[in-house]
Design a protein around this motif. Structure first.
Motif, mmCIF file in Angstrom:
data_model
loop_
_atom_site.group_PDB
_atom_site.id
_atom_site.type_symbol
_atom_site.label_atom_id
_atom_site.label_comp_id
_atom_site.label_asym_id
_atom_site.label_seq_id
_atom_site.Cartn_x
_atom_site.Cartn_y
_atom_site.Cartn_z
ATOM 1 N N TRP A 21 0.816 -1.209 0.000
ATOM 2 C CA TRP A 21 0.000 0.000 0.000
ATOM 3 C C TRP A 21 0.853 1.263 0.000
ATOM 4 O O TRP A 21 1.009 1.946 1.002
ATOM 5 N N THR A 22 1.359 1.578 -1.146
ATOM 6 C CA THR A 22 2.074 2.836 -1.335
ATOM 7 C C THR A 22 1.044 3.941 -1.555
ATOM 8 O O THR A 22 -0.121 3.648 -1.875
ATOM 9 N N PRO A 23 1.414 5.205 -1.382
ATOM 10 C CA PRO A 23 0.441 6.287 -1.594
ATOM 11 C C PRO A 23 -0.200 6.269 -2.984
ATOM 12 O O PRO A 23 -1.388 6.525 -3.133
ATOM 13 N N THR A 24 0.581 5.924 -3.998
ATOM 14 C CA THR A 24 0.032 5.860 -5.349
ATOM 15 C C THR A 24 -1.020 4.764 -5.461
ATOM 16 O O THR A 24 -2.098 4.973 -6.039
ATOM 17 N N ARG A 25 -0.753 3.613 -4.888
ATOM 18 C CA ARG A 25 -1.725 2.512 -4.941
ATOM 19 C C ARG A 25 -2.972 2.822 -4.122
ATOM 20 O O ARG A 25 -4.080 2.417 -4.479
ATOM 21 N N ILE A 26 -2.806 3.537 -3.031
ATOM 22 C CA ILE A 26 -3.970 3.930 -2.229
ATOM 23 C C ILE A 26 -4.865 4.865 -3.025
ATOM 24 O O ILE A 26 -6.091 4.724 -3.041
ATOM 25 N N ILE A 27 -4.276 5.810 -3.741
ATOM 26 C CA ILE A 27 -5.060 6.741 -4.561
ATOM 27 C C ILE A 27 -5.789 5.991 -5.675
ATOM 28 O O ILE A 27 -6.983 6.193 -5.897
ATOM 29 N N THR A 30 -8.641 3.952 -4.235
ATOM 30 C CA THR A 30 -9.748 4.815 -3.833
ATOM 31 C C THR A 30 -10.555 5.264 -5.054
ATOM 32 O O THR A 30 -11.790 5.216 -5.047
#
Length: 101
Positions: A21-27, A30
């Motif tokens: 769960w990197t920030p890019t994958r979280i975005i 979502t």
């Protein structure tokens, strides 16, 4: 030279421990989750209105005058089979047909 090797080894180790769960994958997750919910809600509302149109259309009655029945006695005689015909204003009205009759 040894210190350079340690730095590159430490960078590789930090990338591995960063997790899924990197920030890019979280975005992305979502955004895709919101799109999934919105498209699902739209599909459900479309399906519900489509089903409701079939239900209301099958229960809606559109009275139709039958031009080939020219007398009240003939209208009453054919009413024995249909139970939905009425003589009114000089015409035999049938109350069991849909709007496409």
């Amino acid at each position: 030279m040894k210190s350079r090797y340690k730095v590159s080894a430490n960078l590789k180790h930090s990338r591995v421990n960063a997790g899924f769960w990197t920030p890019t994958r979280i975005i992305f997750a979502t955004v895709y989750g919101i799109l999934f919910l919105v498209s699902g809600a739209y599909t459900f509302s479309f399906a519900a209105s489509f089903a409701a149109s079939f239900i209301s259309e099958s229960t809606t009655v559109f009275p139709t005058s039958l031009p080939w029945i020219e007398s009240e006695s003939e209208c009453n005689y054919t009413n024995k089979n249909h139970h939905s015909r009425v003589w009114l204003d000089g015409k035999c009205w049938d109350y069991e047909h849909g709007k496409d009759f």
